[in-house]
Design a protein around this motif. Structure first.
Motif, short mmCIF file in Angstrom:
data_model
loop_
_atom_site.label_atom_id
_atom_site.label_comp_id
_atom_site.label_asym_id
_atom_site.label_seq_id
_atom_site.Cartn_x
_atom_site.Cartn_y
_atom_site.Cartn_z
N GLN A 132 0.83 -1.20 0.00
CA GLN A 132 0.00 0.00 0.00
C GLN A 132 0.87 1.26 0.00
OE1 GLN A 132 -2.92 0.67 -0.66
NE2 GLN A 132 -3.36 2.68 0.20
N THR B 231 2.10 1.90 -3.46
CA THR B 231 1.04 2.49 -4.29
C THR B 231 0.94 3.99 -4.05
OG1 THR B 231 -0.26 0.44 -4.35
CG2 THR B 231 -1.44 2.49 -4.75
N LEU B 232 0.93 4.39 -2.77
CA LEU B 232 0.83 5.81 -2.44
C LEU B 232 2.05 6.58 -2.94
CD1 LEU B 232 -0.53 5.58 1.23
CD2 LEU B 232 -1.82 6.13 -0.85
N SER C 222 4.03 5.80 -5.45
CA SER C 222 4.05 5.84 -6.91
C SER C 222 3.05 6.84 -7.46
CB SER C 222 3.75 4.44 -7.47
OG SER C 222 4.71 3.49 -7.03
N GLU C 223 2.02 7.14 -6.71
CA GLU C 223 1.00 8.09 -7.15
C GLU C 223 1.44 9.55 -7.02
OE1 GLU C 223 -2.94 5.34 -6.09
OE2 GLU C 223 -2.40 7.04 -4.80
N GLN C 224 2.61 9.79 -6.42
CA GLN C 224 3.06 11.17 -6.21
C GLN C 224 3.64 11.82 -7.45
OE1 GLN C 224 2.22 12.59 -3.24
NE2 GLN C 224 1.31 10.54 -3.04
N GLY C 225 3.92 11.02 -8.49
CA GLY C 225 4.51 11.58 -9.70
C GLY C 225 5.91 12.12 -9.46
N SER D 107 9.42 0.37 -9.46
CA SER D 107 8.71 1.64 -9.58
C SER D 107 9.63 2.81 -9.91
CB SER D 107 7.94 1.93 -8.28
OG SER D 107 6.94 0.96 -8.06
N TRP E 265 8.18 8.69 2.79
CA TRP E 265 7.11 7.71 2.61
C TRP E 265 7.14 6.75 3.80
CZ3 TRP E 265 9.75 6.41 -2.64
CH2 TRP E 265 9.58 7.48 -3.54
N ARG F 145 -0.19 13.60 2.27
CA ARG F 145 -1.29 12.63 2.26
C ARG F 145 -1.14 11.69 3.46
NH1 ARG F 145 -3.09 8.85 -2.92
NH2 ARG F 145 -4.88 7.84 -1.93
#
Length: 259
Positions: free
Chosen positions: A35, A38-39, A41-44, A67, A140, A187
């Motif tokens: 998880q 995933t978070l 990787s979503e940060q760009g 990733s 992270w 986040r």
């Protein structure tokens, strides 16, 4: 509560002992890592240098490599036996404490830490994490909250009034420590992840195999007697589901950026 929940020497010894068998029962730890990945990787975000702080047996490293294929990976843990479980060549291993990182100031683009921060004093750890990140670098984190192993705490309350289960920091303490260290929270998420076992003895054995079981909590001077064990087992049965007996891991994920 602002201090680390357990003495570092005892935690290190527990994880050294658990290293060889850890992965066999670490399904929750893997789910927390997945998880967090995933978070992240979503940060760009495209980091060039990533530190996995409290890397354990190195489960997260292959996901980080996939990733972020251009990134140099560093892997730090204070338990030497954990570092010896790593696949060779995947990351540069460092044996050190998360609260005293052997990392130069402003030298990391990203710092990953999954299920390690709960063994630290956040007001000591976060300044170190922030110091090591360059401005704009990202942190992270996955860590454990106070609801962890709540079923076990409840069951023991039917046996005696002693504290048998560690209580970890609530998310607001973690976020405040991050902000105080110069990090901006981007986040956060919180959820319970569950491990399952067919019976209480198996559940306790798995918790013990994961390392720092009861570390820092008052130790019993003698094992539970038959009557006390029967009360404990009966009380835990109230939590049984069709999947078996649960053990909740109150998990808090945090993405932050150095100002």
């Amino acid at each position: 509560m602002t201090d680390a929940p357990a003495p570092k020497r005892a935690v290190r010894a527990a994880f050294d002992k658990a290293a060889g068998s850890y992965d066999a029962v670490a399904s929750v730890q893997r789910a927390a890592c997945d998880q967090l990945l995933t978070l992240a990787s979503e940060q760009g975000f495209s980091p060039e240098r990533i530190l996995d702080a409290g890397c354990g047996t190195g489960y997260a490293l292959s996901g980080l490599q996939r990733s972020f294929p251009r990134a140099e990976l560093l892997a730090l843990d204070f338990a030497p036996a954990m570092l010896r479980q790593h696949p060779p060549g995947l990351a540069l291993p460092l044996c050190a404490d998360l609260e005293q990182l052997p990392i130069a100031d402003n030298s990391l683009d990203a710092l990953w830490s999954s299920y390690a921060l709960q063994w630290c004093n956040p007001h000591k750890a976060f300044p170190e994490l922030a110091r090591s990140l360059r401005p704009g670098g990202q942190l992270w984190i996955a860590t454990l909250g106070p609801g962890t192993l709540g079923e076990l705490r409840d069951a023991f309350s039917h046996v005696d009034s002693e504290e048998h289960v560690l209580r970890f920091q609530p998310p607001e303490v973690i976020e405040d420590a991050a902000e105080d260290a110069g990090l901006r929270v981007l986040r956060s998420e919180r959820d319970n992840l569950y491990a399952w076992a067919p019976d209480l003895r198996s559940l306790l054995r798995d918790i013990k195999t994961l390392g720092a079981h009861q570390t820092g909590a008052p130790r019993r001077r003698a094992p539970l007697g038959k009557a006390a064990w029967a009360r404990l087992a009966a009380a835990y049965e109230a939590h049984r589901t069709p999947a078996g007996l649960p053990a909740a891991y109150d998990t808090f994920w945090l993405i932050a950026e150095k100002r």
